[in-house]
Structure formats: structure tokens, C-alpha cells
Design a protein around this motif. Sequence first.
Motif, PDB file in Angstrom:
ATOM      1  N   ALA A  38     -54.582 -76.429  19.230  1.00 59.42           N
ATOM      2  CA  ALA A  38     -53.492 -75.651  19.468  1.00 59.42           C
ATOM      3  C   ALA A  38     -53.156 -75.655  18.166  1.00 59.42           C
ATOM      4  CB  ALA A  38     -52.112 -76.063  20.148  1.00 59.42           C
ATOM      5  N   ARG A  41     -56.620 -73.281  16.922  1.00 59.21           N
ATOM      6  CA  ARG A  41     -56.068 -72.017  17.157  1.00 59.21           C
ATOM      7  C   ARG A  41     -55.062 -71.180  16.223  1.00 59.21           C
ATOM      8  NH1 ARG A  41     -54.084 -70.332  22.771  1.00 59.21           N
ATOM      9  NH2 ARG A  41     -53.872 -72.589  23.697  1.00 59.21           N
ATOM     10  N   GLY A  42     -54.031 -71.983  16.108  1.00 57.87           N
ATOM     11  CA  GLY A  42     -53.053 -71.476  15.236  1.00 57.87           C
ATOM     12  C   GLY A  42     -53.717 -71.192  13.965  1.00 57.87           C
ATOM     13  N   ASN A  79     -42.044 -80.466  19.735  1.00 63.92           N
ATOM     14  CA  ASN A  79     -42.548 -81.351  20.028  1.00 63.92           C
ATOM     15  C   ASN A  79     -44.133 -82.219  19.697  1.00 63.92           C
ATOM     16  OD1 ASN A  79     -45.184 -79.503  19.017  1.00 63.92           O
ATOM     17  ND2 ASN A  79     -45.502 -78.366  20.259  1.00 63.92           N
ATOM     18  N   GLY A  80     -45.168 -82.378  19.799  1.00 66.92           N
ATOM     19  CA  GLY A  80     -45.838 -83.788  19.506  1.00 66.92           C
ATOM     20  C   GLY A  80     -46.443 -83.005  18.599  1.00 66.92           C
ATOM     21  N   LEU A 105     -41.589 -82.193  25.197  1.00 66.73           N
ATOM     22  CA  LEU A 105     -42.688 -82.117  25.353  1.00 66.73           C
ATOM     23  C   LEU A 105     -43.467 -81.492  26.765  1.00 66.73           C
ATOM     24  CD1 LEU A 105     -43.190 -85.800  24.151  1.00 66.73           C
ATOM     25  CD2 LEU A 105     -43.251 -83.678  23.336  1.00 66.73           C
ATOM     26  N   PHE A 106     -44.577 -80.589  26.759  1.00 63.23           N
ATOM     27  CA  PHE A 106     -45.064 -80.123  27.672  1.00 63.23           C
ATOM     28  C   PHE A 106     -45.865 -81.477  28.335  1.00 63.23           C
ATOM     29  CE2 PHE A 106     -49.557 -77.860  28.857  1.00 63.23           C
ATOM     30  CZ  PHE A 106     -48.746 -77.156  29.544  1.00 63.23           C
ATOM     31  N   ASN A 107     -46.618 -82.144  27.310  1.00 61.64           N
ATOM     32  CA  ASN A 107     -47.485 -83.177  28.162  1.00 61.64           C
ATOM     33  C   ASN A 107     -46.685 -84.324  27.928  1.00 61.64           C
ATOM     34  OD1 ASN A 107     -49.637 -81.877  28.818  1.00 61.64           O
ATOM     35  ND2 ASN A 107     -50.377 -81.531  27.323  1.00 61.64           N
ATOM     36  N   ARG A 112     -44.853 -91.126  24.236  1.00 61.81           N
ATOM     37  CA  ARG A 112     -44.709 -90.452  23.638  1.00 61.81           C
ATOM     38  C   ARG A 112     -43.135 -90.000  22.851  1.00 61.81           C
ATOM     39  NH1 ARG A 112     -46.885 -85.118  22.242  1.00 61.81           N
ATOM     40  NH2 ARG A 112     -47.000 -84.541  24.529  1.00 61.81           N
ATOM     41  N   LEU A 162     -44.025 -73.298  18.877  1.00 55.81           N
ATOM     42  CA  LEU A 162     -45.665 -73.649  19.287  1.00 55.81           C
ATOM     43  C   LEU A 162     -45.245 -74.101  21.102  1.00 55.81           C
ATOM     44  CD1 LEU A 162     -45.723 -74.441  16.136  1.00 55.81           C
ATOM     45  CD2 LEU A 162     -47.280 -75.949  17.013  1.00 55.81           C
ATOM     46  N   ASP A 182     -44.733 -69.383  16.626  1.00 56.23           N
ATOM     47  CA  ASP A 182     -46.132 -69.174  16.549  1.00 56.23           C
ATOM     48  C   ASP A 182     -46.693 -68.005  16.039  1.00 56.23           C
ATOM     49  OD1 ASP A 182     -48.321 -68.611  18.583  1.00 56.23           O
ATOM     50  OD2 ASP A 182     -46.946 -69.468  20.255  1.00 56.23           O
ATOM     51  N   LEU A 183     -47.691 -68.558  15.593  1.00 56.54           N
ATOM     52  CA  LEU A 183     -48.812 -68.070  14.346  1.00 56.54           C
ATOM     53  C   LEU A 183     -49.541 -66.626  15.423  1.00 56.54           C
ATOM     54  CD1 LEU A 183     -50.052 -70.460  12.586  1.00 56.54           C
ATOM     55  CD2 LEU A 183     -49.438 -68.423  11.749  1.00 56.54           C
ATOM     56  N   ASP A 199     -45.765 -66.725  12.301  1.00 53.52           N
ATOM     57  CA  ASP A 199     -45.266 -67.522  10.750  1.00 53.52           C
ATOM     58  C   ASP A 199     -46.259 -69.153  11.289  1.00 53.52           C
ATOM     59  OD1 ASP A 199     -45.289 -67.885   7.505  1.00 53.52           O
ATOM     60  OD2 ASP A 199     -43.732 -67.557   7.810  1.00 53.52           O
ATOM     61  N   ASN A 200     -46.843 -69.979   9.993  1.00 51.74           N
ATOM     62  CA  ASN A 200     -46.886 -71.341  10.171  1.00 51.74           C
ATOM     63  C   ASN A 200     -45.284 -71.582  10.650  1.00 51.74           C
ATOM     64  OD1 ASN A 200     -48.184 -73.709   9.840  1.00 51.74           O
ATOM     65  ND2 ASN A 200     -49.651 -73.176   9.319  1.00 51.74           N
ATOM     66  N   ILE A 201     -45.493 -72.745  11.197  1.00 51.89           N
ATOM     67  CA  ILE A 201     -43.816 -73.314  10.730  1.00 51.89           C
ATOM     68  C   ILE A 201     -44.064 -74.377   9.711  1.00 51.89           C
ATOM     69  CG2 ILE A 201     -45.763 -75.918  12.106  1.00 51.89           C
ATOM     70  CD1 ILE A 201     -42.165 -74.943  13.738  1.00 51.89           C
TER      71      ILE A 201
HETATM   72  O1  PTJ Z   1     -46.472 -81.935  21.892  1.00 50.75           O
HETATM   73  P1  PTJ Z   1     -46.343 -81.335  23.645  1.00 50.75           P
HETATM   74  O2  PTJ Z   1     -47.127 -82.025  24.821  1.00 50.75           O
HETATM   75  O3  PTJ Z   1     -45.506 -80.685  23.449  1.00 50.75           O
HETATM   76  O4  PTJ Z   1     -47.830 -80.265  23.488  1.00 50.75           O
HETATM   77  C1  PTJ Z   1     -47.467 -79.021  22.907  1.00 50.75           C
HETATM   78  C2  PTJ Z   1     -48.940 -77.992  22.968  1.00 50.75           C
HETATM   79  C3  PTJ Z   1     -48.703 -77.460  21.459  1.00 50.75           C
HETATM   80  C4  PTJ Z   1     -50.242 -79.081  22.691  1.00 50.75           C
HETATM   81  C5  PTJ Z   1     -48.841 -77.649  23.915  1.00 50.75           C
HETATM   82  O5  PTJ Z   1     -47.118 -76.606  24.089  1.00 50.75           O
HETATM   83  C6  PTJ Z   1     -50.185 -75.798  24.156  1.00 50.75           C
HETATM   84  O6  PTJ Z   1     -50.883 -76.471  24.399  1.00 50.75           O
HETATM   85  O7  PTJ Z   1     -49.501 -75.091  22.699  1.00 50.75           O
HETATM   86  P2  PTJ Z   1     -50.722 -73.535  23.544  1.00 50.75           P
HETATM   87  O8  PTJ Z   1     -50.471 -73.178  25.119  1.00 50.75           O
HETATM   88  O9  PTJ Z   1     -51.649 -73.901  22.817  1.00 50.75           O
HETATM   89  O10 PTJ Z   1     -49.872 -72.478  22.387  1.00 50.75           O
HETATM   90  C7  PTJ Z   1     -49.856 -73.100  20.712  1.00 50.75           C
HETATM   91  C8  PTJ Z   1     -49.323 -71.892  20.073  1.00 50.75           C
HETATM   92  O11 PTJ Z   1     -49.249 -72.095  19.100  1.00 50.75           O
HETATM   93  C9  PTJ Z   1     -50.989 -70.496  19.738  1.00 50.75           C
HETATM   94  O12 PTJ Z   1     -50.217 -70.121  19.772  1.00 50.75           O
HETATM   95  C10 PTJ Z   1     -50.547 -71.058  18.889  1.00 50.75           C
HETATM   96  O13 PTJ Z   1     -51.585 -70.307  17.892  1.00 50.75           O
HETATM   97  C11 PTJ Z   1     -49.344 -71.361  17.866  1.00 50.75           C
HETATM   98  N1  PTJ Z   1     -49.768 -72.478  16.755  1.00 50.75           N
HETATM   99  C12 PTJ Z   1     -50.183 -73.293  16.263  1.00 50.75           C
HETATM  100  N2  PTJ Z   1     -50.317 -74.003  15.292  1.00 50.75           N
HETATM  101  C13 PTJ Z   1     -48.954 -73.413  14.940  1.00 50.75           C
HETATM  102  C14 PTJ Z   1     -49.084 -71.819  15.524  1.00 50.75           C
HETATM  103  N3  PTJ Z   1     -47.911 -71.434  15.089  1.00 50.75           N
HETATM  104  C15 PTJ Z   1     -47.218 -71.899  14.290  1.00 50.75           C
HETATM  105  N4  PTJ Z   1     -47.550 -73.118  13.422  1.00 50.75           N
HETATM  106  C16 PTJ Z   1     -48.117 -73.892  13.615  1.00 50.75           C
HETATM  107  N5  PTJ Z   1     -49.231 -74.929  12.333  1.00 50.75           N
END
Ligand code: PTJ
Length: 250
Positions: A38, A41-42, A79-80, A105-107, A112, A162, A182-183, A199-201
Motif C-alpha cells: 500500500a 502505491r501511495g 490502521n497499521g 484493521l483490514f487484516n 496486531r 488509507l 488517500d493519495l 495528500d500524504n498522511i
Molecule cells: O493495517 P491494516 O490491516 O488495516 O491494512 C492497511 C492497508 C493499508 C494494508 C489496507 O487498508 C489496504 O490494503 O489498503 P489499500 O486498499 O492498499 O489502500 C491504501 C490506499 O492508501 C491506496 O490508495 C494508497 O494509494 C494510499 N496510501 C498509501 N500510503 C499512503 C496513502 N495515502 C496517503 N498517505 C500515505 N502515506
Amino acid sequence: MSDIEIPESHPRYQSLLTRHRIEDGVEKGITSKQGLIAQGRGEAFDYLLGEQTIPSADAAERAAAAHLLLADHPVISVNGNVAALCPAEIGDLAEAVGADVEVNLFNRTEERMQAIADHLHEHGIEQVKGLTADGRIPGLDHERAKVDADGIGSADVVVVPLEDGDRAEALGEMDKTEIVVDLNPMSRSAQVATVPIVDNIMRAVPNITAHARELRDASREELEAIVAEFDADEALEAAEQAIRSGEGGE
Ligand code: PTJ
């Protein structure tokens, strides 16, 4: 913490600092391995935005601050990734707007959940919700639906950084005002948000706090005007354009 190994003069200091925090998070059992993906991707979106807070994101952060100050029961979901990246800043925002902090949390695993709650305590957040899990978000499967009834369950305004798209959608259907960080402006989470913050968190949370502090003495009418003036579709459009131009500008 490995932060100190990066010289501040490095041109990509912030980006490298972020990576180190996520790595540390995984090592401490706070961040999931999927959190690394994640983050990658961000970063790609952040690079295209010029690693800066674009004007439409700043306006969204101001609108978010106004919503939080107007709220009866605001909750910040952690979240994490968020716990690893900006725990102290989440504490500052919670204090500035009188919000609860809830681990969600998603997972979800109990280990955790506890590791994140401990980490937040270490960063000065005394009361952490999410462990009771006596509430449910309708429309989601069992583990992902868990929330605290007196936390996200009864919140009127929720900050969900996120967030996964399914949960963002389900929370929106509960009639909550949703502030998403969410970026990716094209993600489902950003698309369903009342206030999408592209924006970045790491930059977004301190900036919402700064706006909240500045608006502390604003009247209800002034705050409501800021809320009314903000247009989510316009903000998403401006962010998408900034990304497509690759110049990080609008
Ligand atoms: O800790 P958990 O179990 O709740 O899991 C958390 C994640 C982030 C792994 C889970 O929610 C997940 O899989 O999220 P996604 O579907 O990958 O979505 C994360 C979104 O956050 C993506 O669209 C990224 O572009 C965005 N992103 C990633 N890092 C940042 C961000 N947005 C803002 N600031 C960041 N630093």
C-alpha cells in the motif's frame, strides 16, 4: 528508530523517512506486509503530486478541520500504516478537535490490535478504542465489520486514512461524515468520501491540526460556511489533473 540514519539534507528525506517508519512498523508487528505494498502505491501517486500538499488538498484539510470541530462525536480510525507513520501527530489532532482514536484493521488479529494500541499509548494517546469490538459495520464480513459501539459505531464524523474501498463505502452508508486521506483520487475510498484528502498522511494530519487550531475560536456559522464551500468532486478533479500533468501543480 532508524530515522536518524537518513541525512536531512537528502533530497528525498521525507520519502525515505516514510519508508523507514513503515519498515519499522512491520518489524514491530504493527504494520501488515500488505501495508508495504500500500505504501509503494501511495508513493507513486505522491511522486506525481510533487510530494507536496496541493491547494485543493489544503482546502480539503481545512474543511476536514471544520467538520471535526462541528462534530458531536468525532473518531479517528488508525490502521497499521497510520500507526507506524504518524502516531504522535494523530494524538495532536485528536487533542485539537476532541476526537476519540480507534484502532480499526483490514487484516485484524488480536496481536496486531494490541501492538498498535501499545504503540499509540507510548506516543501519548491515553485512551485507545477498538479492542472491545462490540459494534458492527453492516454489510461487511465478520472480522472487517468489528468496531467499538461507543467509538466508530456511534461517531458522526470519522477520519479514515488509507482505508480499503469496501469499508469506506459501508461506513458512508451508515450516514457518517467520512474524511478520507488517500493519495489516489481514483480509489473507491476517495470517491465515496464526504471530504477526500488527496495528500500524504504525513503532511495531511499535521495540516488538519494546524487548521483546527487556527479555527478554534471560529463561530458555528463560520465553520458551517467552510464545510458548505468545499466541493468533493472539484477537489478530486483538481488532484487528478495535478497527477496527470505530473508537475504536481494545478
Ligand atoms: O493495517 P491494516 O490491516 O488495516 O491494512 C492497511 C492497508 C493499508 C494494508 C489496507 O487498508 C489496504 O490494503 O489498503 P489499500 O486498499 O492498499 O489502500 C491504501 C490506499 O492508501 C491506496 O490508495 C494508497 O494509494 C494510499 N496510501 C498509501 N500510503 C499512503 C496513502 N495515502 C496517503 N498517505 C500515505 N502515506
